[in-house]
Design a protein around this motif. Structure first.
Motif, PDB file in Angstrom:
ATOM      1  N   MET A  73       0.873  -1.169   0.000  1.00 12.51           N
ATOM      2  CA  MET A  73       0.000   0.000   0.000  1.00 12.51           C
ATOM      3  C   MET A  73       0.915   1.226   0.000  1.00 12.51           C
ATOM      4  SD  MET A  73      -3.275  -0.991   0.526  1.00 12.51           S
ATOM      5  CE  MET A  73      -3.961  -2.620   0.671  1.00 12.51           C
ATOM      6  N   HIS A  74       0.573   2.223  -0.781  1.00  9.15           N
ATOM      7  CA  HIS A  74       1.461   3.364  -0.953  1.00  9.15           C
ATOM      8  C   HIS A  74       1.160   4.526  -0.017  1.00  9.15           C
ATOM      9  CE1 HIS A  74       3.267   1.278  -4.281  1.00  9.15           C
ATOM     10  NE2 HIS A  74       2.069   1.078  -4.793  1.00  9.15           N
ATOM     11  N   SER A  75       0.121   4.384   0.816  1.00  8.61           N
ATOM     12  CA  SER A  75      -0.190   5.439   1.783  1.00  8.61           C
ATOM     13  C   SER A  75      -0.971   4.849   2.957  1.00  8.61           C
ATOM     14  CB  SER A  75      -1.013   6.551   1.124  1.00  8.61           C
ATOM     15  OG  SER A  75      -2.332   6.095   0.845  1.00  8.61           O
ATOM     16  N   LEU A  76      -0.963   5.588   4.049  1.00  9.39           N
ATOM     17  CA  LEU A  76      -1.752   5.184   5.217  1.00  9.39           C
ATOM     18  C   LEU A  76      -3.239   5.183   4.871  1.00  9.39           C
ATOM     19  CD1 LEU A  76       0.114   7.230   7.956  1.00  9.39           C
ATOM     20  CD2 LEU A  76       0.256   4.769   7.578  1.00  9.39           C
ATOM     21  N   THR A  77      -3.669   6.178   4.115  1.00 14.61           N
ATOM     22  CA  THR A  77      -5.078   6.277   3.730  1.00 14.61           C
ATOM     23  C   THR A  77      -5.512   5.067   2.917  1.00 14.61           C
ATOM     24  OG1 THR A  77      -4.943   8.683   3.745  1.00 14.61           O
ATOM     25  CG2 THR A  77      -6.788   7.709   2.534  1.00 14.61           C
ATOM     26  N   GLU A  78      -4.699   4.651   1.969  1.00 12.35           N
ATOM     27  CA  GLU A  78      -5.005   3.470   1.165  1.00 12.35           C
ATOM     28  C   GLU A  78      -5.139   2.237   2.057  1.00 12.35           C
ATOM     29  OE1 GLU A  78      -3.194   0.906  -2.609  1.00 12.35           O
ATOM     30  OE2 GLU A  78      -1.969   2.494  -1.720  1.00 12.35           O
ATOM     31  N   CYS A  79      -4.237   2.109   3.017  1.00 15.55           N
ATOM     32  CA  CYS A  79      -4.270   0.969   3.932  1.00 15.55           C
ATOM     33  C   CYS A  79      -5.528   0.998   4.805  1.00 15.55           C
ATOM     34  CB  CYS A  79      -3.007   0.981   4.806  1.00 15.55           C
ATOM     35  SG  CYS A  79      -2.929  -0.397   5.966  1.00 15.55           S
ATOM     36  N   LEU A  80      -5.837   2.142   5.368  1.00 16.55           N
ATOM     37  CA  LEU A  80      -7.021   2.260   6.232  1.00 16.55           C
ATOM     38  C   LEU A  80      -8.309   1.998   5.448  1.00 16.55           C
ATOM     39  CD1 LEU A  80      -5.900   5.316   8.361  1.00 16.55           C
ATOM     40  CD2 LEU A  80      -6.217   2.962   9.178  1.00 16.55           C
ATOM     41  N   ASN A  81      -8.378   2.468   4.218  1.00 21.74           N
ATOM     42  CA  ASN A  81      -9.557   2.192   3.379  1.00 21.74           C
ATOM     43  C   ASN A  81      -9.692   0.698   3.115  1.00 21.74           C
ATOM     44  OD1 ASN A  81     -10.326   4.882   3.214  1.00 21.74           O
ATOM     45  ND2 ASN A  81      -9.245   5.227   1.282  1.00 21.74           N
ATOM     46  N   TYR A  82      -8.583   0.028   2.857  1.00 22.58           N
ATOM     47  CA  TYR A  82      -8.601  -1.418   2.620  1.00 22.58           C
ATOM     48  C   TYR A  82      -9.085  -2.168   3.867  1.00 22.58           C
ATOM     49  CZ  TYR A  82      -7.006  -6.080   1.319  1.00 22.58           C
ATOM     50  OH  TYR A  82      -6.950  -7.421   1.039  1.00 22.58           O
ATOM     51  N   ILE A  83      -8.588  -1.780   5.020  1.00 23.34           N
ATOM     52  CA  ILE A  83      -9.017  -2.408   6.279  1.00 23.34           C
ATOM     53  C   ILE A  83     -10.511  -2.196   6.486  1.00 23.34           C
ATOM     54  CG2 ILE A  83      -8.802  -2.274   8.804  1.00 23.34           C
ATOM     55  CD1 ILE A  83      -5.779  -1.628   8.300  1.00 23.34           C
ATOM     56  N   ASP A  84     -10.973  -0.981   6.233  1.00 20.97           N
ATOM     57  CA  ASP A  84     -12.387  -0.654   6.413  1.00 20.97           C
ATOM     58  C   ASP A  84     -13.282  -1.459   5.467  1.00 20.97           C
ATOM     59  OD1 ASP A  84     -14.329   0.884   7.840  1.00 20.97           O
ATOM     60  OD2 ASP A  84     -14.595   2.110   6.032  1.00 20.97           O
ATOM     61  N   LEU A  85     -12.794  -1.742   4.276  1.00 18.01           N
ATOM     62  CA  LEU A  85     -13.577  -2.514   3.305  1.00 18.01           C
ATOM     63  C   LEU A  85     -13.570  -4.013   3.590  1.00 18.01           C
ATOM     64  CD1 LEU A  85     -12.545  -0.715  -0.010  1.00 18.01           C
ATOM     65  CD2 LEU A  85     -14.799  -0.668   1.100  1.00 18.01           C
ATOM     66  N   ASN A  86     -12.668  -4.468   4.458  1.00 12.94           N
ATOM     67  CA  ASN A  86     -12.532  -5.894   4.762  1.00 12.94           C
ATOM     68  C   ASN A  86     -12.834  -6.158   6.230  1.00 12.94           C
ATOM     69  OD1 ASN A  86     -11.296  -7.382   2.253  1.00 12.94           O
ATOM     70  ND2 ASN A  86     -10.392  -5.336   2.337  1.00 12.94           N
ATOM     71  N   LYS A  87     -14.041  -5.804   6.636  1.00 13.15           N
ATOM     72  CA  LYS A  87     -14.451  -5.902   8.044  1.00 13.15           C
ATOM     73  C   LYS A  87     -14.483  -7.335   8.564  1.00 13.15           C
ATOM     74  CE  LYS A  87     -17.345  -1.716   7.919  1.00 13.15           C
ATOM     75  NZ  LYS A  87     -16.273  -0.843   7.774  1.00 13.15           N
ATOM     76  N   ASP A  88     -14.513  -8.311   7.670  1.00 14.19           N
ATOM     77  CA  ASP A  88     -14.566  -9.712   8.084  1.00 14.19           C
ATOM     78  C   ASP A  88     -13.178 -10.271   8.423  1.00 14.19           C
ATOM     79  OD1 ASP A  88     -13.936  -9.389   5.341  1.00 14.19           O
ATOM     80  OD2 ASP A  88     -14.398 -11.507   4.964  1.00 14.19           O
ATOM     81  N   LYS A  89     -12.121  -9.489   8.220  1.00 17.59           N
ATOM     82  CA  LYS A  89     -10.757  -9.928   8.501  1.00 17.59           C
ATOM     83  C   LYS A  89     -10.204  -9.172   9.701  1.00 17.59           C
ATOM     84  CE  LYS A  89      -9.598 -10.998   3.712  1.00 17.59           C
ATOM     85  NZ  LYS A  89      -8.672 -10.744   2.618  1.00 17.59           N
ATOM     86  N   THR A  90      -9.218  -9.783  10.365  1.00 17.43           N
ATOM     87  CA  THR A  90      -8.521  -9.125  11.467  1.00 17.43           C
ATOM     88  C   THR A  90      -7.168  -8.648  10.977  1.00 17.43           C
ATOM     89  OG1 THR A  90      -9.618 -10.505  13.115  1.00 17.43           O
ATOM     90  CG2 THR A  90      -7.585  -9.419  13.795  1.00 17.43           C
ATOM     91  N   PHE A  91      -6.849  -7.405  11.279  1.00 14.29           N
ATOM     92  CA  PHE A  91      -5.590  -6.792  10.889  1.00 14.29           C
ATOM     93  C   PHE A  91      -4.826  -6.398  12.152  1.00 14.29           C
ATOM     94  CE2 PHE A  91      -8.514  -6.203   7.444  1.00 14.29           C
ATOM     95  CZ  PHE A  91      -7.755  -6.340   6.291  1.00 14.29           C
ATOM     96  N   TRP A  92      -3.512  -6.644  12.139  1.00 14.39           N
ATOM     97  CA  TRP A  92      -2.639  -6.292  13.263  1.00 14.39           C
ATOM     98  C   TRP A  92      -1.557  -5.333  12.786  1.00 14.39           C
ATOM     99  CZ3 TRP A  92      -3.340  -7.614  18.272  1.00 14.39           C
ATOM    100  CH2 TRP A  92      -4.196  -8.689  18.552  1.00 14.39           C
ATOM    101  N   CYS A  93      -1.473  -4.183  13.397  1.00 14.86           N
ATOM    102  CA  CYS A  93      -0.360  -3.267  13.167  1.00 14.86           C
ATOM    103  C   CYS A  93       0.832  -3.807  13.951  1.00 14.86           C
ATOM    104  CB  CYS A  93      -0.733  -1.866  13.650  1.00 14.86           C
ATOM    105  SG  CYS A  93       0.599  -0.667  13.462  1.00 14.86           S
ATOM    106  N   ILE A  94       1.970  -4.050  13.253  1.00 15.99           N
ATOM    107  CA  ILE A  94       3.142  -4.615  13.926  1.00 15.99           C
ATOM    108  C   ILE A  94       4.370  -3.699  13.846  1.00 15.99           C
ATOM    109  CG2 ILE A  94       2.304  -6.979  13.618  1.00 15.99           C
ATOM    110  CD1 ILE A  94       4.561  -7.275  11.445  1.00 15.99           C
TER     111      ILE A  94
END
Length: 157
Positions: free
Chosen positions: A76-97
């Motif tokens: 992902m080339h930006s934080l915004t792109e990443c956050l939008n992707y996470i928001d669109l995939n509510k059925d998955k769990t994401f971990w910031c590491i």
């Protein structure tokens, strides 16, 4: 974002890395990290990805936030792109590491934090530190003590 969480191991003085590496090796902490994150998607910056040998961890998807395409992972080339992707995939769990800049930038968006507090101080002027956060923004819901570290869990109310 209920599906976006953060996991970190840090020293008593908030150090998370020195020279691109975790400054301790505790197998029980690594086992805990693996247990918590298996089957989920990890989100990190390019420097953290580099520290993992430029390859995804087993049985986990990986998103690397970077200006340049990274091999074998979703870039992902930006934080915004990443956050939008996470928001669109509510059925998955994401971990910031991590690392430090990624933690700082994404901390306001996570719903939960799992913090492993390693019982050491790391003295290095170039150390990367975990950012300060307002405890009023999170509620501590669990603390677990081991011989080598403590695990403190926080959630947004």
């Amino acid at each position: 974002m209920d599906n976006f969480k953060l996991i970190v191991a840090k020293s008593k003085n908030n150090v998370i890395a020195v020279d691109g590496q975790i400054p301790w090796h505790l197998s029980k902490d690594l086992q805990f990290f693996k247990h918590m994150t298996l089957g989920s998607t990890l989100v990190c910056g390019r420097k953290t990805f580099d520290s993992l040998g430029n390859k995804p961890l087993g049985h986990r998807d990986m998103i690397v936030i970077s200006r340049k395409k990274q091999p074998g992972v979703k870039t992902m080339h930006s934080l915004t792109e990443c956050l939008n992707y996470i928001d669109l995939n509510k059925d998955k769990t994401f971990w910031c590491i991590g690392g430090g800049e990624i933690y700082y930038s994404l901390l306001p968006f996570v719903s939960e934090m799992i913090i492993t507090q390693i019982r050491v101080d790391v003295d290095d002027p170039d150390a990367i530190k975990f950012p300060a956060f307002y405890t009023r923004d999170f509620t501590r819901y669990s603390t677990h003590h081991t011989q080598e570290f403590d695990v403190v869990c926080y959630a947004k109310p």
